[in-house]
Each structure stands twice: as structure tokens, then as C-alpha cells.
Design a protein around this motif. Structure first.
Motif, PDB file in Angstrom:
ATOM      1  N   GLY A 143      -7.543  11.249 -12.790  1.00  0.00           N
ATOM      2  CA  GLY A 143      -8.414  11.072 -11.730  1.00  0.00           C
ATOM      3  C   GLY A 143      -8.148  11.586 -10.342  1.00  0.00           C
ATOM      4  N   LYS A 144      -8.868  11.543  -9.536  1.00  0.00           N
ATOM      5  CA  LYS A 144      -8.598  12.031  -8.158  1.00  0.00           C
ATOM      6  C   LYS A 144      -9.170  10.953  -7.045  1.00  0.00           C
ATOM      7  CE  LYS A 144      -7.040  16.375  -7.665  1.00  0.00           C
ATOM      8  NZ  LYS A 144      -6.072  16.587  -7.006  1.00  0.00           N
ATOM      9  N   PHE A 145      -8.328  10.679  -6.305  1.00  0.00           N
ATOM     10  CA  PHE A 145      -8.726   9.343  -5.267  1.00  0.00           C
ATOM     11  C   PHE A 145      -8.776   9.788  -3.775  1.00  0.00           C
ATOM     12  CE2 PHE A 145      -6.914   8.261  -9.141  1.00  0.00           C
ATOM     13  CZ  PHE A 145      -7.630   7.106  -9.741  1.00  0.00           C
ATOM     14  N   ASP A 146      -9.587   9.199  -3.106  1.00  0.00           N
ATOM     15  CA  ASP A 146      -9.746   9.216  -1.671  1.00  0.00           C
ATOM     16  C   ASP A 146      -8.816   8.397  -1.082  1.00  0.00           C
ATOM     17  OD1 ASP A 146     -12.355  10.709  -2.259  1.00  0.00           O
ATOM     18  OD2 ASP A 146     -12.789   8.946  -3.088  1.00  0.00           O
ATOM     19  N   LEU A 147      -8.395   7.412  -1.396  1.00  0.00           N
ATOM     20  CA  LEU A 147      -7.613   6.356  -0.673  1.00  0.00           C
ATOM     21  C   LEU A 147      -6.722   5.679  -1.682  1.00  0.00           C
ATOM     22  CD1 LEU A 147      -7.287   4.552   1.965  1.00  0.00           C
ATOM     23  CD2 LEU A 147      -9.069   2.843   0.972  1.00  0.00           C
ATOM     24  N   VAL A 148      -5.338   5.654  -1.178  1.00  0.00           N
ATOM     25  CA  VAL A 148      -4.365   5.248  -2.189  1.00  0.00           C
ATOM     26  C   VAL A 148      -3.785   3.759  -1.110  1.00  0.00           C
ATOM     27  CG1 VAL A 148      -1.944   5.247  -3.295  1.00  0.00           C
ATOM     28  CG2 VAL A 148      -3.745   7.275  -3.195  1.00  0.00           C
ATOM     29  N   TYR A 149      -3.681   2.808  -2.086  1.00  0.00           N
ATOM     30  CA  TYR A 149      -3.077   1.451  -1.693  1.00  0.00           C
ATOM     31  C   TYR A 149      -1.506   1.552  -2.179  1.00  0.00           C
ATOM     32  CZ  TYR A 149      -7.620  -0.847  -0.077  1.00  0.00           C
ATOM     33  OH  TYR A 149      -8.819  -0.946   0.589  1.00  0.00           O
ATOM     34  N   PHE A 150      -0.729   1.850  -1.531  1.00  0.00           N
ATOM     35  CA  PHE A 150       0.713   2.014  -1.890  1.00  0.00           C
ATOM     36  C   PHE A 150       1.306   0.518  -1.631  1.00  0.00           C
ATOM     37  CE2 PHE A 150       5.169   3.098  -2.976  1.00  0.00           C
ATOM     38  CZ  PHE A 150       5.000   3.907  -4.209  1.00  0.00           C
ATOM     39  N   ASP A 151       1.331  -0.237  -2.652  1.00  0.00           N
ATOM     40  CA  ASP A 151       1.844  -1.728  -2.386  1.00  0.00           C
ATOM     41  C   ASP A 151       3.049  -2.271  -3.426  1.00  0.00           C
ATOM     42  OD1 ASP A 151       1.914  -4.084  -1.054  1.00  0.00           O
ATOM     43  OD2 ASP A 151       0.167  -4.816  -1.788  1.00  0.00           O
ATOM     44  N   ALA A 152       4.058  -1.499  -3.605  1.00  0.00           N
ATOM     45  CA  ALA A 152       5.102  -1.599  -4.409  1.00  0.00           C
ATOM     46  C   ALA A 152       6.004  -2.766  -3.785  1.00  0.00           C
ATOM     47  CB  ALA A 152       5.796  -0.034  -4.724  1.00  0.00           C
ATOM     48  N   PHE A 153       6.795  -3.168  -4.447  1.00  0.00           N
ATOM     49  CA  PHE A 153       7.944  -3.983  -3.788  1.00  0.00           C
ATOM     50  C   PHE A 153       8.955  -3.091  -2.882  1.00  0.00           C
ATOM     51  CE2 PHE A 153       7.701  -6.883  -7.615  1.00  0.00           C
ATOM     52  CZ  PHE A 153       7.185  -7.733  -6.845  1.00  0.00           C
ATOM     53  N   GLY A 154       9.452  -3.475  -1.890  1.00  0.00           N
ATOM     54  CA  GLY A 154      10.151  -2.937  -1.012  1.00  0.00           C
ATOM     55  C   GLY A 154      11.146  -1.747  -1.352  1.00  0.00           C
ATOM     56  N   PRO A 155      11.319  -0.837  -0.579  1.00  0.00           N
ATOM     57  CA  PRO A 155      12.236   0.404  -0.936  1.00  0.00           C
ATOM     58  C   PRO A 155      13.729  -0.086  -1.226  1.00  0.00           C
ATOM     59  CG  PRO A 155      10.994   0.854   1.153  1.00  0.00           C
ATOM     60  CD  PRO A 155      10.521  -0.494   0.596  1.00  0.00           C
ATOM     61  N   GLU A 156      14.004  -1.416  -0.623  1.00  0.00           N
ATOM     62  CA  GLU A 156      15.461  -1.682  -0.639  1.00  0.00           C
ATOM     63  C   GLU A 156      15.696  -2.426  -1.965  1.00  0.00           C
ATOM     64  OE1 GLU A 156      13.535  -2.651   1.754  1.00  0.00           O
ATOM     65  OE2 GLU A 156      14.374  -1.528   3.464  1.00  0.00           O
ATOM     66  N   LYS A 157      14.531  -3.207  -2.515  1.00  0.00           N
ATOM     67  CA  LYS A 157      14.509  -3.750  -3.838  1.00  0.00           C
ATOM     68  C   LYS A 157      14.281  -2.987  -5.044  1.00  0.00           C
ATOM     69  CE  LYS A 157      15.555  -7.116  -1.205  1.00  0.00           C
ATOM     70  NZ  LYS A 157      15.485  -8.566  -1.258  1.00  0.00           N
ATOM     71  N   GLN A 158      13.273  -1.877  -4.760  1.00  0.00           N
ATOM     72  CA  GLN A 158      12.969  -1.113  -6.081  1.00  0.00           C
ATOM     73  C   GLN A 158      12.829   0.320  -5.367  1.00  0.00           C
ATOM     74  OE1 GLN A 158       8.840  -2.268  -7.415  1.00  0.00           O
ATOM     75  NE2 GLN A 158       9.671  -2.302  -9.136  1.00  0.00           N
ATOM     76  N   PRO A 159      13.965   0.963  -5.256  1.00  0.00           N
ATOM     77  CA  PRO A 159      14.153   2.478  -4.561  1.00  0.00           C
ATOM     78  C   PRO A 159      13.438   3.387  -5.565  1.00  0.00           C
ATOM     79  CG  PRO A 159      16.157   1.714  -5.405  1.00  0.00           C
ATOM     80  CD  PRO A 159      15.309   0.415  -5.381  1.00  0.00           C
ATOM     81  N   ASP A 160      13.292   3.248  -6.846  1.00  0.00           N
ATOM     82  CA  ASP A 160      12.689   4.106  -7.951  1.00  0.00           C
ATOM     83  C   ASP A 160      11.347   4.224  -7.396  1.00  0.00           C
ATOM     84  OD1 ASP A 160      12.498   1.593  -8.847  1.00  0.00           O
ATOM     85  OD2 ASP A 160      11.987   2.344 -10.907  1.00  0.00           O
ATOM     86  N   MET A 161      10.385   3.184  -6.816  1.00  0.00           N
ATOM     87  CA  MET A 161       9.104   3.400  -6.562  1.00  0.00           C
ATOM     88  C   MET A 161       8.752   4.190  -5.453  1.00  0.00           C
ATOM     89  SD  MET A 161       7.518   1.486  -8.848  1.00  0.00           S
ATOM     90  CE  MET A 161       5.998   0.899  -8.267  1.00  0.00           C
ATOM     91  N   TRP A 162       9.939   4.831  -4.406  1.00  0.00           N
ATOM     92  CA  TRP A 162       9.579   5.148  -3.311  1.00  0.00           C
ATOM     93  C   TRP A 162       9.921   6.606  -3.391  1.00  0.00           C
ATOM     94  CZ3 TRP A 162       6.613   2.354   0.303  1.00  0.00           C
ATOM     95  CH2 TRP A 162       6.449   1.027  -0.107  1.00  0.00           C
ATOM     96  N   THR A 163      10.323   7.244  -4.386  1.00  0.00           N
ATOM     97  CA  THR A 163      11.204   8.414  -4.394  1.00  0.00           C
ATOM     98  C   THR A 163       9.770   9.832  -4.163  1.00  0.00           C
ATOM     99  OG1 THR A 163      10.476   8.663  -6.823  1.00  0.00           O
ATOM    100  CG2 THR A 163      12.699   7.795  -6.174  1.00  0.00           C
ATOM    101  N   LEU A 164      10.668  10.867  -3.856  1.00  0.00           N
ATOM    102  CA  LEU A 164       9.892  12.107  -3.909  1.00  0.00           C
ATOM    103  C   LEU A 164       9.004  12.210  -5.093  1.00  0.00           C
ATOM    104  CD1 LEU A 164       8.953  14.647  -2.517  1.00  0.00           C
ATOM    105  CD2 LEU A 164      11.191  15.853  -3.252  1.00  0.00           C
ATOM    106  N   TRP A 165       9.688  11.962  -5.950  1.00  0.00           N
ATOM    107  CA  TRP A 165       9.018  12.140  -7.587  1.00  0.00           C
ATOM    108  C   TRP A 165       7.616  11.361  -7.619  1.00  0.00           C
ATOM    109  CZ3 TRP A 165       8.354   9.187 -12.228  1.00  0.00           C
ATOM    110  CH2 TRP A 165       7.927   9.830 -12.984  1.00  0.00           C
ATOM    111  N   ILE A 166       7.766  10.163  -7.209  1.00  0.00           N
ATOM    112  CA  ILE A 166       6.680   9.191  -7.321  1.00  0.00           C
ATOM    113  C   ILE A 166       5.440   9.865  -6.375  1.00  0.00           C
ATOM    114  CG2 ILE A 166       5.792   6.999  -6.528  1.00  0.00           C
ATOM    115  CD1 ILE A 166       6.926   6.751  -9.517  1.00  0.00           C
ATOM    116  N   PHE A 167       6.013   9.992  -5.035  1.00  0.00           N
ATOM    117  CA  PHE A 167       4.809  10.509  -4.024  1.00  0.00           C
ATOM    118  C   PHE A 167       4.219  11.748  -4.410  1.00  0.00           C
ATOM    119  CE2 PHE A 167       7.235   7.566  -0.911  1.00  0.00           C
ATOM    120  CZ  PHE A 167       5.979   6.627  -1.124  1.00  0.00           C
TER     121      PHE A 167
END
Ligand SMILES: C[S@@+](CC[C@H](N)C(=O)[O-])C[C@H]1O[C@@H](n2cnc3c(N)ncnc32)[C@H](O)[C@@H]1O
Length: 218
Positions: A143-167
Motif C-alpha cells: 500500500g501507499k500511505f499519506d500519514l505514518v504514526y511511528f510509535d515503536a518502543f524507544g530507540p534506546e530499548k529497541q534500536p532495530d526499529m529506528w534504523t535507516l533500513w526501517i525508515f
């Protein structure tokens, strides 16, 4: 085992002992969600119909507040949310978020939490919801989205969710001029968002948080 916690505005959040992390700000879960996702994201984004993608369905609080706004408004909202660890009924059934969502809060909250996973559900006027039980680091999102709510656990706790690859993955499914909002304003997060093709703006945060991030897909 996850624990229910009352935050400063009286609304619930959940504490995860294994990560020493809360689902929302302890300074006010509803207040935080309204500030970051509703006022800085939903109200700012002009798309109509509005396709929203959320990373981290969690308690469904962002979905509930968005559904209430959609029902009161004129835009059709199609909301897709991914969650790796869907909450057990014993804990989601105790959440008091509907008390903060007006007279339709209880009914809409109940429809959201009982909506089956993996299919599109019509929740109320102007609001459809697809809950995906899956891992954003593994799942292919369509799909294609107009708005993204990025609400993962914090980058200190879950660094793999905030990587360049994920973004980059998120960038691929975001429309040009689409908007991403998140509570983190960490330097690495903003750098990764820029590298993934977003223009990044800092905004004042809710109580207890100096700044948040809004990013626009270039
Ligand atoms: C900060 S909480 C989200 C709060 C939620 N938006 C709400 O309104 O209650 C982060 C959520 O991300 C989920 N999560 C963690 N890792 C994930 C992954 N790899 N893929 C999808 N969701 C994940 C967690 O289980 C948790 O529910």
C-alpha cells in the motif's frame, strides 16, 4: 508480566518489565497521543481520503482517537496498523482509554479491540481498520500511505526499529508529501529519516518531552 499503570492525566499505559519501558508517556498517555499523532499528524495532513499506517498498534489508543476524529469529520480514513505482540484480552479489557474519547468512546473502543486481525473492518462512519499481527522488520507491507504514526518502543530499548533500513522501508510506502510523526527527536533518528528521503522538522513536545519529530516525504 506486563502491568497496567495510571499516567499523570489519569489514562492507562502499560509497563513492560523486560524492557523497562512504558507504551506511552507516564506524563499522560492520552495527552501524548493527542499531541503527537492527532494534532501534529492527523490535523496537519490534508489528504482525503486519508490512508494511515501505524507501527505498533499496542493498546489501540492512537486508533481510537483517530476513529473518533474521523467519525466527527468528513474525511474517509483507512487505518492499517502492525503489531508484533498483540495484547492479551485480560489486559486490553482493563484499559480506561474510552473514558477520554467522548460519548462514542466505549462503543468504538470495543469495536476496535474485537476487530479480527488480518482483514479490513468497518469500525464507524468514515473509519476502516486493518490490524496486522506481524513484525515490521520482517513483514512486507503493501500500500501507499499519506500519514505514518511511528510509535515503536524507544530507540534506546529497541534500536532495530529506528534504523535507516526501517525508515527506507517506511519511505517506500509513504506517498510524496506524506507525513510521518513520532515522539522521538533523537539525532540518529532524524539523520536516518533524512537519509531515507524525508524532510525533518522538530516540534514542541507534550508535557515531559521537549521536542517531537514531524517528517515530510520529499
Ligand atoms: C510504544 S508501544 C505502541 C503504543 C500504541 N501505538 C498505542 O497506542 O498503545 C510500541 C508497540 O510496538 C510493538 N512492537 C515492538 N516490536 C515490533 C515489531 N518488530 N513490529 C511491530 N510492532 C512491534 C510493541 O509490541 C508495542 O505494542
Amino acid at each position: 508480566m506486563n502491568k497496567l499503570v495510571i499516567t499523570s492525566d489519569g489514562s492507562h499505559t502499560i509497563y513492560v518489565p523486560e524492557l523497562d519501558e512504558h507504551y506511552h508517556s507516564i506524563h499522560g498517555a492520552v495527552q501524548e497521543s493527542e499531541h503527537i499523532f492527532i494534532r501534529s499528524g492527523f490535523d496537519f495532513c490534508q489528504a482525503n481520503p486519508l490512508h494511515i499506517f501505524e507501527v505498533g498498534f499496542g493498546t489501540g489508543l492512537n486508533a481510537l482517537l483517530t476513529a473518533i476524529k474521523a467519525e466527527q469529520g468528513t474525511r474517509e480514513v483507512i487505518y492499517t496498523s502492525i503489531e508484533k505482540y498483540p495484547l492479551e484480552e485480560y489486559i486490553s479489557g482493563q484499559l480506561n482509554h474510552y473514558n477520554f474519547a467522548g460519548e462514542r468512546g466505549r462503543a468504538i473502543s470495543s469495536l476496535i479491540s474485537s476487530a479480527p486481525w488480518g482483514t479490513m473492518n468497518s469500525i464507524c462512519r468514515n473509519f476502516r481498520l486493518m490490524k496486522i499481527a506481524g513484525d515490521i522488520t520482517k513483514e512486507e507491507v503493501k500500500g501507499k500511505f499519506d500519514l505514518v504514526y511511528f510509535d515503536a518502543f524507544g530507540p534506546e530499548k529497541q534500536p532495530d526499529m529506528w534504523t535507516l533500513w526501517i525508515f527506507e522501508k517506511i519511505s517506500m510506502i509513504t506517498e510524496k508529501n506524506g507525513i510521518l510523526v513520532t515522539y522521538s527527536s533523537k539525532g540518529d533518528v532524524k539523520r536516518n529519516l533524512r537519509s531515507a528521503g524525508f524532510r525533518v522538522t522538530r516540534l514542541p513536545g507534550p508535557p515531559g518531552k521537549r521536542e517531537i519529530t514531524r517528517a515530510i516525504k520529499i
